[in-house]
Design an enzyme around this catalytic site. Structure first.
Site, PDB file in Angstrom:
ATOM      1  N   TYR A 102       0.097  41.313  15.866  1.00 26.12           N
ATOM      2  CA  TYR A 102      -0.108  39.549  15.583  1.00 26.12           C
ATOM      3  C   TYR A 102      -1.790  38.965  17.291  1.00 26.12           C
ATOM      4  CZ  TYR A 102      -1.365  34.990  14.855  1.00 26.12           C
ATOM      5  OH  TYR A 102      -1.296  33.664  14.996  1.00 26.12           O
ATOM      6  N   GLU A 190      -7.792  34.016  14.388  1.00 27.33           N
ATOM      7  CA  GLU A 190      -6.425  34.345  14.355  1.00 27.33           C
ATOM      8  C   GLU A 190      -6.839  36.097  14.086  1.00 27.33           C
ATOM      9  OE1 GLU A 190      -2.401  32.793  12.776  1.00 27.33           O
ATOM     10  OE2 GLU A 190      -3.071  33.781  10.728  1.00 27.33           O
TER      11      GLU A 190
END
Ligand code: GDP
Ligand code: MN
Length: 382
Positions: A102, A190
């Protein structure tokens, strides 16, 4: 403002982030030809909707042949993901995934600066990781004075355990992500998952960018990416009418002048056990036309059964607002019979305003608390 994954990947790619080269289709019949033209198997088909968790909902599927591409496209176009119909599918060469990381940059309102979030536990909801295993997330604030520095990249690489062969790609990804965040005035950028491939490279497998609505005026290229079909339909209508409206799930439609008072009104309604149906800031003027549009927008929501006006006459005079409301009700025959309307009007010329409203079906309240209580009681009627 949100955009689709394929749009986000295109922006990131323009800032040097490695992404798969995909094609968007709008009908299942385009799937076989598009997949074939990519020239590699398997391919991945990805539903383009403005909600997360597409994978779990069946919106991400691998296909190993032309026939499978068609079948999977049929299946994905038939889905509703968290209520959203699927209108577009992104088809890309599938990535050979070794590990999922992530990597995100968000605006942290407590630290008052952008923060990089990194985790080796990628591919799953970062909110779940933050709740269950917060030690698996590294937070790296970016100083507004200094911007992104090589130490951010080194620490992110070390924390996520990026292998040597992928370090260079990873550095390019973080750089491109930061450039996107700053240059395009994002509030979130993101990549989840950032994939380390079987042959040791790093690539953005998914991408999500949220832009600051207030900065869109200086990014016409970004504003043009808006997909109205993906937005709350009432919010789209309201935006067209220049009404500041956010749909919520209750029964009390609130019409308030001023964003701060609108927030306070929702709190007070909740405090007395009710649920607001919306946030609505009608702005300074509250002219008849604007009040009419506001009433129209909030009652397009079928859950609304009561209206609560909360008006503070500071700059605007209460008698003008009262006139606006009365004219609006004249424009909307039968409206006041269908929806009980509670009104609290205070400020400049409020006595005159209340005088004007006498004899109308409006239910006057002397204070915000009294108004909220009356609205809550009315909204609970059978
Ligand atoms: P999200 O569920 O909406 O976040 O969609 P993602 O694009 O993040 O995909 C969800 C999951 O599907 C990923 O974490 C991967 O495990 C898997 N996935 C997505 N794209 C590919 C791909 O190209 N190849 C493989 N093998 N898996 C993929
Ligand atoms: Mn994802």
């Amino acid at each position: 403002m949100k955009i689709h994954e394929y749009q986000a990947k295109k922006i990131l790619s323009s800032y040097g982030v490695p992404t798969p080269k995909g094609v968007v289709i709008e009908a299942p019949s385009a799937a076989p030809g598009t997949a074939e033209a990519l020239g590699v198997w398997p391919v991945v088909l990805k539903a383009q909707v403005h909600v997360g968790g597409r994978g779990k909902a069946g919106g991400i599927q691998l296909a190993r042949s032309v026939q499978e591409a068609r079948d999977k496209a049929d299946a994905i176009f038939a889905l509703r993901i968290k209520g959203q119909p699927v209108r577009k599918i992104l088809i890309e060469p599938a990535i050979d995934i070794r590990t999922e990381i992530y990597l995100g940059i968000i605006l942290d309102r407590i630290r008052k600066m952008p923060v990089i979030l990194v985790s080796a536990a990628g591919g799953v909801d970062i909110e779940d990781v933050a709740r269950d295993t917060p030690e698996k997330i590294l937070y790296l604030p970016i100083s507004p004075d200094l911007g992104l520095h090589p130490y951010h990249t080194r620490r992110a690489i070390a924390f996520a355990g990026v292998r040597d062969s992928a370090k260079h790609d990873f550095a390019n990804i973080l750089n491109g992500l930061a450039k996107t965040f700053y240059k395009k005035d994002a509030s979130l950028a993101e990549i989840n998952p950032l994939v380390i491939t079987g042959d040791g490279r790093a690539i953005a497998c998914d991408a999500k960018i949220v832009f600051d609505d207030n900065a869109l005026v200086r990014h016409p290229d970004i504003a043009a990416l808006r997909d109205e079909g993906e937005e709350e339909p009432l919010e789209a209508v309201a935006r067209e009418k220049h009404i500041n409206y956010v749909k919520l799930n209750g029964k009390i439609g609130c019409i308030v002048n001023g964003a701060g008072l609108a927030m306070a009104t929702m709190d007070v309604v909740k405090h007395f056990g009710g649920e607001p149906a919306n946030f609505l800031d009608i702005g300074g003027g509250a002219k008849a036309e604007q009040v009419t549009e506001a009433l129209r927008v909030i009652t397009m929501d079928p859950s609304v059964n009561t209206i609560f006006f909360n008006i503070f006459g500071g700059i605007v005079r209460c008698d003008l607002v009262a006139e606006g409301i009365l004219t609006a009700l004249n424009n909307l025959p039968g409206f006041a019979q269908k929806y009980p309307i509670v009104i609290r009007l205070i400020g400049t010329n409020d006595v005159k305003a209340r005088e004007m409203l006498k004899g109308s079906p409006l239910i006057a309240a002397a204070s915000m608390a009294e108004g909220a209580q009356k609205a809550v009681a009315l909204s609970n009627r059978k």
